[in-house]
Enzyme design. Structure first.
Site, short mmCIF file in Angstrom:
data_model
loop_
_atom_site.label_atom_id
_atom_site.label_comp_id
_atom_site.label_asym_id
_atom_site.label_seq_id
_atom_site.Cartn_x
_atom_site.Cartn_y
_atom_site.Cartn_z
N PRO A 1 0.82 -1.22 0.00
CA PRO A 1 0.00 0.00 0.00
C PRO A 1 0.86 1.27 0.00
CG PRO A 1 -0.62 -1.49 1.80
CD PRO A 1 0.66 -1.97 1.22
N GLU A 2 0.69 2.08 -1.03
CA GLU A 2 1.32 3.39 -1.10
C GLU A 2 0.20 4.43 -1.02
OE1 GLU A 2 4.10 3.47 -4.43
OE2 GLU A 2 4.32 1.31 -4.31
N ARG B 1 2.54 -10.62 6.67
CA ARG B 1 3.94 -10.64 7.10
C ARG B 1 4.18 -9.89 8.41
NH1 ARG B 1 6.96 -9.08 1.71
NH2 ARG B 1 8.72 -8.97 3.12
#
Length: 274
Positions: free
Chosen positions: A2-3, A112
DNA sequence: CAATAGCCCTGGTGGC
DNA sequence: TGCCACCAGGGCTATT
């Protein structure tokens, strides 16, 4: 990963659903994701409070509570925030659940587990250095050609690394940085000070364009990204270079190359980008 | 100031 | 088919 565009879409898909909702309980399966304060204090700062607003700053998501406290999320690589009406999460990587007063839940899931979560008192955003030192965002009034020109005049590092530095520009990540340079036709290892006025003008326009396009397309879903309703984005269908190693450039048919710049995989067209 | 390496972390992938 | 090394990379820290 996600940016800015992905985080913006998440915010847009959640804000109206969360406003006025009260958090009646939390279920924290992975306490180490809470970076501040400790687990007990985090819960006491959050439970019983109502949600006033959800905002975004760079890649950070902020939930404002009715006493001014903030819940701050950084999704890093694989973090996801999702609103679920049924009150039951089917995501096997669910790490934190916020139970809401209408029976719905806000789920933080993270494969993660590199994401970070904070609870802050009013005025405590200084505790998150990445938030307090963040530079202006693309498409904002503070982000101007003059701003970019001044910074690049002092920049002796590679332009790819410059674009990823959140102190200079807030919200670009690896995908959109590569796309900006492709659109501006600039080679990723160019040194900042070497950019001409023409280069900078082109880059400035490309940064705003790429971010606007990413938002328009609902973000880029390579693997993990989903919006607050679990929907994928579409910008992966419009990428010029990212993830296209060995495929022909849309402009000149030269094969896209992938190199490492500043420890990050970097995609570019060796013919178009100089 | 810039570069680099290490760290965190898990699942997917490529090679054999 | 099974196993394993390796890669994905945002942000932070330590070191050169």
């Amino acid at each position: 990963m996600p940016e800015l565009p992905e985080v913006e879409i998440i915010k847009r898909s959640l804000v109206d659903k969360l406003k006025t909702r009260q958090i009646i309980n939390t279920k924290i399966d992975l306490p180490r994701l809470i970076k501040w304060p400790n687990l007990t204090k985090f819960q006491s700062m959050v439970v019983g409070r109502s949600i006033i607003d959800m905002t975004r700053h760079g890649k950070y998501l902020l939930i404002t509570l009715d006493n001014g406290n903030l819940i701050v999320f950084h999704l890093r690589m694989t973090g996801r925030l999702r609103y679920i009406n049924s009150g039951v999460s089917d995501d096997p990587y669910t790490r934190i659940v916020f139970q809401l007063d209408n029976g719905a839940i806000l789920v933080y899931a993270d494969t993660r587990t590199l994401g970070t979560v904070y609870a802050l008192l009013p005025g405590e955003t200084w505790r998150i250095s990445g938030l307090s030192t963040m530079g202006p965002e693309p498409l904002s009034a503070e982000f101007t050609i003059a701003y970019l020109t001044n910074l690049l005049a002092k920049s002796r590092g590679k332009i790819k690394s410059f674009l990823l530095n959140q102190k200079y520009i807030g919200g670009l990540g690896n995908i959109y940085a590569d796309e900006c340079l492709a659109l501006a036709k600039i080679y990723p290892e160019r040194i900042g000070v070497s950019l001409t006025t023409e280069d900078i003008t082109s880059l400035y326009g490309a940064i705003n364009q790429v971010i606007a396009d990413g938002i328009r397309d609902g973000g880029t879903t390579f693997r993990d990204y989903r919006d607050g309703n679990g929907e994928k984005g579409h910008h992966q269908d419009h990428l010029l270079v990212y993830g296209r190693k060995g495929k022909p450039c849309y402009t000149c048919n030269t094969l896209i190359q992938k190199i490492e710049v500043g420890g990050r995989g970097t995609h570019f067209c060796p013919q178009c980008q100089k």
